[in-house]
Design a protein around this motif. Structure first.
Motif, PDB file in Angstrom:
ATOM      1  N   VAL A   1       0.882  -1.149   0.009  1.00 54.46           N
ATOM      2  CA  VAL A   1      -0.078  -0.040  -0.119  1.00 54.46           C
ATOM      3  C   VAL A   1       0.784   1.110   0.109  1.00 54.46           C
ATOM      4  O   VAL A   1       0.740   2.135  -0.677  1.00 54.46           O
ATOM      5  CB  VAL A   1      -0.885   0.120   1.124  1.00 54.46           C
ATOM      6  CG1 VAL A   1      -1.505   1.381   1.374  1.00 54.46           C
ATOM      7  CG2 VAL A   1      -1.996  -1.078   1.205  1.00 54.46           C
TER       8      VAL A   1
ATOM      9  N   CYS B   1       0.888   3.991  -3.096  1.00 63.60           N
ATOM     10  CA  CYS B   1       0.693   5.443  -2.651  1.00 63.60           C
ATOM     11  C   CYS B   1       1.794   6.294  -3.214  1.00 63.60           C
ATOM     12  O   CYS B   1       1.728   7.313  -3.846  1.00 63.60           O
ATOM     13  CB  CYS B   1       0.415   5.750  -1.219  1.00 63.60           C
ATOM     14  SG  CYS B   1      -1.105   5.122  -0.494  1.00 63.60           S
TER      15      CYS B   1
ATOM     16  N   LEU C   1       1.366   6.351  -6.799  1.00 60.78           N
ATOM     17  CA  LEU C   1       0.350   7.452  -7.091  1.00 60.78           C
ATOM     18  C   LEU C   1       0.719   8.651  -7.088  1.00 60.78           C
ATOM     19  O   LEU C   1       0.576   9.659  -8.131  1.00 60.78           O
ATOM     20  CB  LEU C   1      -0.800   7.311  -6.370  1.00 60.78           C
ATOM     21  CG  LEU C   1      -1.790   5.997  -6.500  1.00 60.78           C
ATOM     22  CD1 LEU C   1      -2.984   6.008  -5.134  1.00 60.78           C
ATOM     23  CD2 LEU C   1      -2.442   6.309  -7.776  1.00 60.78           C
TER      24      LEU C   1
ATOM     25  N   SER D   1      -2.100   6.207 -13.048  1.00 59.45           N
ATOM     26  CA  SER D   1      -1.923   5.930 -11.542  1.00 59.45           C
ATOM     27  C   SER D   1      -2.582   4.915 -11.390  1.00 59.45           C
ATOM     28  O   SER D   1      -2.323   4.142 -10.390  1.00 59.45           O
ATOM     29  CB  SER D   1      -2.944   7.133 -11.164  1.00 59.45           C
ATOM     30  OG  SER D   1      -2.262   8.226 -11.196  1.00 59.45           O
TER      31      SER D   1
ATOM     32  N   PHE E   1      -0.904   1.464  -9.289  1.00 59.08           N
ATOM     33  CA  PHE E   1      -1.363   1.222  -7.982  1.00 59.08           C
ATOM     34  C   PHE E   1      -1.928  -0.300  -8.122  1.00 59.08           C
ATOM     35  O   PHE E   1      -1.890  -1.214  -7.398  1.00 59.08           O
ATOM     36  CB  PHE E   1      -2.297   2.136  -7.393  1.00 59.08           C
ATOM     37  CG  PHE E   1      -2.723   1.714  -6.032  1.00 59.08           C
ATOM     38  CD1 PHE E   1      -1.694   2.233  -4.883  1.00 59.08           C
ATOM     39  CD2 PHE E   1      -3.846   1.091  -5.576  1.00 59.08           C
ATOM     40  CE1 PHE E   1      -2.040   2.011  -3.862  1.00 59.08           C
ATOM     41  CE2 PHE E   1      -3.932   0.737  -4.267  1.00 59.08           C
ATOM     42  CZ  PHE E   1      -3.125   1.314  -3.278  1.00 59.08           C
TER      43      PHE E   1
END
Length: 144
Positions: free
Chosen positions: A74, A78, A81, A102, A106
């Protein structure tokens, strides 16, 4: 095993794939039906297959020790992103293309990302807790 035995085993394995391929070609679902089948595959069948493969060897204590893997996934997602958002803006990419990048960063292929992660964990010297006994190897851990 001799060459003939390998040929028989290979033929048996390939014949199943060829039969399924021919049945799929003959029955050819429409695009709408393919979308429904793809959705079922992604949302139900693939997670069920992954769960079935790992559920027999994982316990609550092992899952507790592996908390770091999803957290890092995660966090890195991020970072990706943010990178695609501002990097795409600096490069002058359109808003739609930045959003696509993006999403691609991700949600990169999460079906296969688990395999190298588990192999990396199993090969780590700190993963001794995954060994079942003195005869267990990192390769056996990765295979489980």
């Amino acid at each position: 095993m001799g060459v003939l035995e390998y040929a028989v085993i290979s033929t048996q394995s390939l014949s199943i794939v060829l039969i399924i391929g021919m049945v799929g070609f003959v029955l050819r679902p429409s695009k709408r039906e393919l979308k429904v089948l793809a959705d079922i595959n992604v949302s139900v069948l693939t997670p069920a297959l992954l769960f079935a493969k790992i559920s027999g060897s994982l316990t609550r204590s092992i899952l507790g020790l592996l908390w770091f893997v999803p957290v890092m996934y995660v966090l890195l997602g991020c970072v990706g992103l943010v990178w695609t958002r501002y990097g795409g803006q600096a490069l002058g990419l359109s808003d739609g293309f930045r959003r696509l990048c993006s999403i691609a960063v991700f949600f990169s292929n999460v079906n296969t990302i688990l395999i190298p992660i588990m192999q990396g964990i199993a090969a780590s010297p700190d993963a001794r807790f995954l060994l079942r006994d003195a005869n267990d190897t990192a390769q056996q851990v990765a295979d489980r």
